[in-house]
Design an enzyme around this catalytic site. Sequence first.
Site, PDB file in Angstrom:
ATOM      1  N   HIS A 146       0.815  -1.215   0.000  1.00 50.61           N
ATOM      2  CA  HIS A 146       0.000   0.000   0.000  1.00 50.61           C
ATOM      3  C   HIS A 146       0.847   1.262   0.000  1.00 50.61           C
ATOM      4  O   HIS A 146       0.447   2.292  -0.541  1.00 50.61           O
ATOM      5  CB  HIS A 146      -0.992  -0.023   1.164  1.00 50.61           C
ATOM      6  CG  HIS A 146      -2.138  -0.930   0.869  1.00 50.61           C
ATOM      7  ND1 HIS A 146      -2.226  -2.195   1.382  1.00 50.61           N
ATOM      8  CD2 HIS A 146      -3.185  -0.790   0.032  1.00 50.61           C
ATOM      9  CE1 HIS A 146      -3.307  -2.768   0.904  1.00 50.61           C
ATOM     10  NE2 HIS A 146      -3.910  -1.940   0.085  1.00 50.61           N
ATOM     11  N   GLU A 202     -11.287 -10.641  -4.753  1.00 49.95           N
ATOM     12  CA  GLU A 202      -9.845 -10.620  -4.479  1.00 49.95           C
ATOM     13  C   GLU A 202      -9.395 -11.839  -3.690  1.00 49.95           C
ATOM     14  O   GLU A 202      -8.279 -11.874  -3.180  1.00 49.95           O
ATOM     15  CB  GLU A 202      -9.442  -9.305  -3.788  1.00 49.95           C
ATOM     16  CG  GLU A 202     -10.255  -8.935  -2.585  1.00 49.95           C
ATOM     17  CD  GLU A 202      -9.896  -7.558  -2.020  1.00 49.95           C
ATOM     18  OE1 GLU A 202      -8.855  -7.001  -2.377  1.00 49.95           O
ATOM     19  OE2 GLU A 202     -10.684  -7.054  -1.198  1.00 49.95           O
ATOM     20  N   ASP A 238      -4.551  -8.426  -4.140  1.00 51.71           N
ATOM     21  CA  ASP A 238      -4.764  -9.487  -3.159  1.00 51.71           C
ATOM     22  C   ASP A 238      -5.023 -10.819  -3.848  1.00 51.71           C
ATOM     23  O   ASP A 238      -4.590 -11.862  -3.367  1.00 51.71           O
ATOM     24  CB  ASP A 238      -5.941  -9.129  -2.235  1.00 51.71           C
ATOM     25  CG  ASP A 238      -5.480  -8.213  -1.125  1.00 51.71           C
ATOM     26  OD1 ASP A 238      -4.378  -8.446  -0.595  1.00 51.71           O
ATOM     27  OD2 ASP A 238      -6.196  -7.256  -0.798  1.00 51.71           O
ATOM     28  N   CYS A 270      -9.681  -3.299 -10.588  1.00 55.23           N
ATOM     29  CA  CYS A 270      -9.204  -2.110  -9.859  1.00 55.23           C
ATOM     30  C   CYS A 270      -7.866  -2.347  -9.170  1.00 55.23           C
ATOM     31  O   CYS A 270      -7.341  -1.446  -8.529  1.00 55.23           O
ATOM     32  CB  CYS A 270     -10.246  -1.622  -8.859  1.00 55.23           C
ATOM     33  SG  CYS A 270     -10.524  -2.769  -7.516  1.00 55.23           S
TER      34      CYS A 270
HETATM   35  C1  PEP Z   1      -6.495  -5.273  -4.551  1.00 50.19           C
HETATM   36  O1  PEP Z   1      -6.331  -6.093  -3.655  1.00 50.19           O
HETATM   37  O2  PEP Z   1      -6.190  -5.488  -5.736  1.00 50.19           O
HETATM   38  C2  PEP Z   1      -7.093  -3.963  -4.252  1.00 50.19           C
HETATM   39  C3  PEP Z   1      -7.469  -3.139  -5.206  1.00 50.19           C
HETATM   40  O3  PEP Z   1      -7.206  -3.597  -2.959  1.00 50.19           O
HETATM   41  P1  PEP Z   1      -5.939  -3.181  -2.034  1.00 50.19           P
HETATM   42  O4  PEP Z   1      -4.758  -3.003  -2.941  1.00 50.19           O
HETATM   43  O5  PEP Z   1      -6.319  -1.953  -1.327  1.00 50.19           O
HETATM   44  O6  PEP Z   1      -5.813  -4.361  -1.132  1.00 50.19           O
HETATM   45 MG    MG Z   2      -7.263  -5.802  -1.723  1.00 53.39          MG
END
Ligand code: PEP
Ligand code: MG
Length: 540
Positions: A187, A426, A450, A497
């Site tokens: 993140h 995910e 994820d 996403c």
């Molecule tokens: C993902 O897991 O691809 C996602 C968009 O959520 P995050 O990266 O916030 O876990």
């Molecule tokens: Mg995620």
Amino acid sequence: MEIYKGTATFAGIAIGKILFYHKNEYQIRQYLVSDIKNELNVFNSARIQVIRQLRELYEKNCTGSPAEAETFQKQARLLEADSFRRAIESVITSQKVNAAYAVTINRDELSSTFRNLEDPFIQERITHIQEISNRLIAVLGGISPKIDLGDQPVILAAENLSPTEIMEMEKEKILGVVTHLGSAVSHTSILAKSMAIPCLVGIQAREEWDGKDVIVDGYTGSLYLDPDREILMEYEMRRQADLKEREELLQLKEVEDITRDGKKIGLYANISNLDDLNSVLYYGAAGIGLFRSEFQYLGRENYPRENELFCAYKKVAETMENRLVVIRTVDLGADKQAEYLDIPDEVNPIMGNRGIRLCLDRKRMFKAQIRAIYRASAYGNLAMMYPMITSEEELDEIEKIIREIKAGLLEKEIPFKEIPVGIMVETPAAVMISRELARRVDFLSMGTNDLTQYTLAMDRQNPLLRGKYNDHHPAIIRMIQMVIASAHQENCRVCICGELAADTRLTEKFLRMGVDDLSVVPVCILPVRKAIREVDLGSL
Ligand code: PEP
Ligand code: MG
């Protein structure tokens, strides 16, 4: 000149001086105080404030998790005890130092004196002392709320940076980021990317680099320490060319996201906070496909209240006018922690009580957010989606909460709209039941970050797996294909996403699979738009 190789997380070039971020250095400031009486008062009002915080936490948690709630009780009692108070007062008085520093000294001395004693009672007491001391220090303002980056923009180097730390920095002062730990999809890297900051992971910067000149090459993952003059000149030219290329891309700001043969794609932006709204509009995104709402819960002392959330969502809805805004309900836990959340230590937090599981465990927190979203829905075009779904039973529980919230709003005549709801796909479980899930919601959104870590059983943040973590793995590509096909059978839209959505090497493939929408960090909107407009689905 020395050259180091790491992994780049955002393509760009940064040239500047290193600022080595040493966490402890920034934490507690020590200074001499002349008015001891006043400092004792400062300490005692902080102590009373923390006792109040702990009592509130106890009240909040005593029905849901009584064992954890008891901890708050114990800590409050410890703070009330004369022995703890006197120990700190004595440091303030004898050393004439500020209260935050006195609390630190007391905490560190006790911890090191009793470190080797195995008596569980003593160990527990030491943990309590550390925790209450940290709370006190936070209230006393001993922790600098922002990392002091100095006057000139810098290239920040650190062993590791948490999402909260990077969030709290003044982004105009960061030219680049270099860390040892983390990965391209951690993140922290995603946040750096959304700030359009070139970032390298896997490079162990050293303290003596502080103040040295470096070049960060976010294309090749290279770092040049003390670069030669020729290299510096070459990179300065490349940096200018890079800026020019980005400027040229700006011509695409207002054009449609449409393939050569006329298929329209929804190209949305991923955001983590309200500061990102300007760039969403600037790059001409169709809306927001992923609002990582949990960042509003980080870097603070307590849960945001419903009204605070409502105001933020209302602002996003109004700023985006009639464009769609998909708010992902909080995905806390794992790497997104705050002290007040008090998530008990887990052996395996990535597989732990995170995302929707934590929300369904802490219904008060979850309900406050859902109510805020529904209240804000009256002001724009909102949608909502849930992270880390693995079963239909979770949806049953969520739907029950939503019914209850809507009934409450109706009763109080608070306006709201019926909004589309979606699920983040995910986990492999969600992929396998994607058809059943698609039947129950309006859209699915594939969280490939994820999904990759759970499918390959590789922690997305583990630096040792950096060379092995492959989000182009055929298993991932096939899963995406499978989800699109199942969702379309149920007339349900599919978005991607995760970071893969911004990978222009895959744009054509995703479009051929029939993906409806892509959602990427704002700075990647234009390169992806360009890639979409180059695809001709009519040709083989
Ligand atoms: C993902 O897991 O691809 C996602 C968009 O959520 P995050 O990266 O916030 O876990
Ligand atoms: Mg995620």
